[in-house]
Design an enzyme around this catalytic site. Structure first.
Site, mmCIF file in Angstrom:
data_model
loop_
_atom_site.group_PDB
_atom_site.id
_atom_site.type_symbol
_atom_site.label_atom_id
_atom_site.label_comp_id
_atom_site.label_asym_id
_atom_site.label_seq_id
_atom_site.Cartn_x
_atom_site.Cartn_y
_atom_site.Cartn_z
ATOM 1 C CD GLU A 101 -2.821 1.896 6.704
ATOM 2 O OE1 GLU A 101 -3.863 1.247 6.527
ATOM 3 O OE2 GLU A 101 -1.719 1.366 6.919
ATOM 4 N NE ARG A 119 -0.166 -6.581 10.531
ATOM 5 C CZ ARG A 119 -0.222 -5.949 9.377
ATOM 6 N NH1 ARG A 119 0.690 -5.052 9.063
ATOM 7 N NH2 ARG A 119 -1.183 -6.197 8.511
ATOM 8 C CE LYS A 155 -2.613 -0.824 3.615
ATOM 9 N NZ LYS A 155 -2.264 -2.226 3.903
ATOM 10 C CB THR A 156 3.507 2.450 2.334
ATOM 11 O OG1 THR A 156 2.652 2.236 3.455
ATOM 12 C CG2 THR A 156 4.287 3.731 2.540
#
Length: 704
Positions: free
Chosen positions: A198, A579, A10-11
């Site tokens: 986000e 994670r 995403k980033t």
């Protein structure tokens, strides 16, 4: 809209898009606004973009929502009748002010806890509901209604202190753009490219800010994952991402489903858990990574044996497989679960760091010293002034201060102005007047230092002239030495500010107000992080231990009676699983002592969603390894004669157990207290009276 699954980059999407716009399309960096949620993420985004650009840096407008709004307000808040030197109150300051307002309104803190009222006020602001927009008639009597009554008084108190709280940074900026159309149009035209990371975590006021800034140019790129929307409790609205296409007609939707982080076994487990949520954008994560090791699910006798299992496995990962402690994380649903884990980690001499505990800038001595500086910048700040007026102790009592405050209220004076009038108005006795005069002279001296010196010299003078250094030296305890070390660390932080020639004291104080839990994460080699599932989002670790996989903890007991909250618990579980890059360990305990009581929790229902081919079970009870958690739960509830599970009979009324009542119908046990003959149950009956407290031996409940 980029719908991006966990670990799909995403980033990276946002950073590459910004770099492409600047480098390939010749876009002015000043016309790009990129918003994310943590200072850590914003910093990493800037560094990545800087690494991709040959000349120049990224946009100065890469920041968090709160940092962006603070920057807007420092320039334009005079339009809302505030001074540009307004203070930003943290959670402690807000609570202090709420208590003062409750006292003035004669609201009992016993009947209505101050923290609860403050949480409701925060909720109003997150939903962008101003005091005049609340409908008191639609609220039932209780904390929410009392908070609605207190809300305008609290806002008026903030105004008189020339202060904003954390939520006001957002609501005030939105009000600013609504009130001054020319200002909104200016920034709408300035920011030709708006990017929001986000996006599933945005609340109503954040969504409104994006809308206000894109009304004319209408060029918005949002990136998010509805499966990772886990902040409903603080106002995040999953509908923002689910309804984005409707609100922005002509939206292009791109799905990122390849995961670059985790093994396929971990993705299979996570995907199967979250897939049972009905309200989501359908996506299936896949990876070119290896299938990987199976997930280990351990059933412990109690919370101590659970912690010992975790420590043993961590030591094994480090000694046998070459992991370092900072590549491993322990995750849990509630902060209370960390205590036992910390005890066992200390005994095992494993260095660890709890993320999300007391932040550095919230420590008493640091807040005390910074309060002196806040008063110098903003003399209207009575909360900071009251904090320091008798710290260190200088004999200015509560009664004297109340008399001065009463005098101020009658004359519309600030507290500091009132303190200056004490002598000439003879409000107090000679002794008290002299002590207050001495305090005012200290402030006047510090004010002259503030105007003539740099922040580092001012800090040294505050610590010395206030008497704080002498106080800590005289205490001469381990605690006072630790507090002195914290002030030395504060000195280092201000020293960095002075080395940056453009830094001002006000900017430094702003930055301390915006520090988040994750900003305290120590990435140095060798320290094991412990944190809640809410804190871990956006991070990744080679190995993850998710402890407390039990009905009542995950899913949390508070979600058992609300389908929307229960769905969020599934998403929280999904976030925890994803994670992990290589290894994932899950654990649950047969009984657990927590919150001062012993509970018998059933294994989490979420474990039932994980396919048996990707998960191995371990326990001191051999039978458990041959049964899935669902089979185990059913056996515990239905077979009293089965000797393998005879010790599980006490689990009959565990939190999460479904029961049938002869009058109220079917329900779910959401809490319990007492033992055996005195066992009391709190049951939620969805189709009946809601929550009911029942005596287990008299209720005639049938376990479903």
């Amino acid at each position: 809209m980029v719908v991006a699954g966990a670990g799909s980059g995403k980033t990276r999407v946002i950073t590459y898009r910004i770099a492409h716009l600047i480098r390939e399309r010749g876009v002015d960096p000043e016309s790009v606004l990129a918003i994310t949620f943590t200072n850590k993420a914003a910093g990493e985004m800037k560094e990545r973009i800087r690494g991709m650009l040959e000349h120049g840096g990224p946009s100065r407008w890469v920041s968090t929502f709160h940092s962006f709004c603070l920057r807007m307000l420092r320039k334009h808040i005079s339009e809302l009748d505030f001074s540009n030197d307004f203070a930003v109150y943290d959670a402690q300051d807000q609570l202090t002010l709420v208590k003062q307002c409750m006292k003035a309104a004669q609201i009992s803190t016993d009947a209505f806890p101050a923290k609860s009222l403050l949480n409701h006020i925060s909720g109003f602001k997150n939903d962008f509901l101003l005091p005049e927009q609340l409908d008191l008639d639609s609220m039932s009597y209780g904390n929410q209604m009392k908070a609605a009554e207190l809300y305008p008084l609290y806002q008026a108190a903030l105004k008189s202190n020339n202060a904003l709280d954390f939520d006001d940074l957002l609501t005030s900026t939105a009000k600013l753009f609504q009130k001054v159309p020319s200002l909104r149009e200016h920034y709408d035209k300035k920011f030709q490219y708006i990017l929001v990371d986000e996006f599933q975590d945005t609340n109503a006021v954040q969504y409104e800010l994006v809308r206000l800034l894109s009304m004319d140019v209408n060029n918005v790129c949002v990136v998010g994952d509805d499966d990772q929307s886990i902040y409903r409790w603080r106002g995040a609205n999953i509908e923002n991402i689910l309804n984005f296409e409707k609100d922005y007609p002509g939206t292009t939707v791109i799905k990122l489903e390849e995961n670059y982080r985790s093994t396929q076994n971990i993705l299979t487990a996570a995907g199967n858990v979250v897939r049972e949520n009905p309200n989501r954008n359908e996506k299936t994560l896949w990876t070119q990574n290896e299938k990987g090791e199976p997930i280990i699910c351990y059933r412990a006798e109690d919370e101590i044996s659970e912690a010992e299992f975790v420590c043993d496995r961590i030591q094994n990962l480090c000694q046998e497989e070459g992991y370092s402690f900072n590549e491993i994380a322990i995750l849990y649903r509630t902060n209370a679960q960390s205590r036992v884990m910390e005890d066992v980690l200390r005994k095992a001499e494993i260095p660890y760091q709890v993320i999300g505990g007391l932040r550095f800038y919230e420590r008493r001595e640091v807040k005390d010293v910074l309060a002196y500086m806040r008063v110098l910048i903003n003399p209207d700040d009575s909360v900071s002034l009251k904090r320091i007026v008798n710290v260190p102790a200088r004999g200015i009592g509560k009664t004297s201060l109340e008399k001065v405050e009463a005098y101020c209220r009658g004359r519309d004076l600030t507290l500091l102005e009132g303190l200056r009038h004490v002598g000439q108005e003879r409000l107090l006795g000679a002794a008290a007047t002299g002590k207050i005069a001495n305090f005012v002279s200290i402030l006047d001296h510090l004010d002259s230092v503030f105007r003539q010196s740099n922040p580092l010299e001012l800090l040294a003078e505050v610590i010395d002239r206030s008497g704080y250094a002498i106080m800590l030296r005289n205490e001469d305890t381990r605690e006072s030495k630790g507090r002195s070390e914290n002030l030395n660390e504060l000195y280092s932080a201000v020293e960095q500010l002075v080395e940056n020639e453009n830094g001002s004291l006000r900017e430094f104080l702003d930055s301390t107000a915006l520090v988040a839990d994750l900003d305290n994460l120590n990435d140095e080699r060798g320290v094991l992080p412990l944190m809640t599932l809410h804190t871990c989002k956006g991070l990744e670790f080679s190995a993850v231990f998710l402890v407390g996989m039990e009905n009542g903890l995950l899913p949390h007991a508070s979600s058992m009676s609300d389908s929307a909250e229960y769905e969020e618990e599934r998403r929280l579980c999904y976030v925890g699983f994803t994670r992990a890059k290589k290894r994932l360990f899950l654990s649950h305990a047969r009984r657990r002592r927590i919150y001062g009581n012993t509970f018998n929790y059933l294994p989490s229902d979420f474990l039932n969603s994980i396919p048996s081919e990707v998960m191995e079970r371990a326990s001191s009870t051999p039978d458990y390894q041959r049964n899935s958690p669902k089979q185990f739960s059913d056996s515990a509830k239905s077979s009293r004669t089965n000797t393998s599970f005879s010790s599980e009979i006490e689990l009959e009324y565990s939190i999460g157990t479904k029961v049938l009542h002869p009058k109220f119908g079917s329900g779910i046990v959401i809490n319990r207290s007492g033992e055996e003959e005195n066992l009391k149950l709190e049951v939620f009956f969805k189709d009946g009276p809601g929550k009911k407290k029942l005596a287990a031996k008299l209720a005639n409940l049938i376990i479903l």
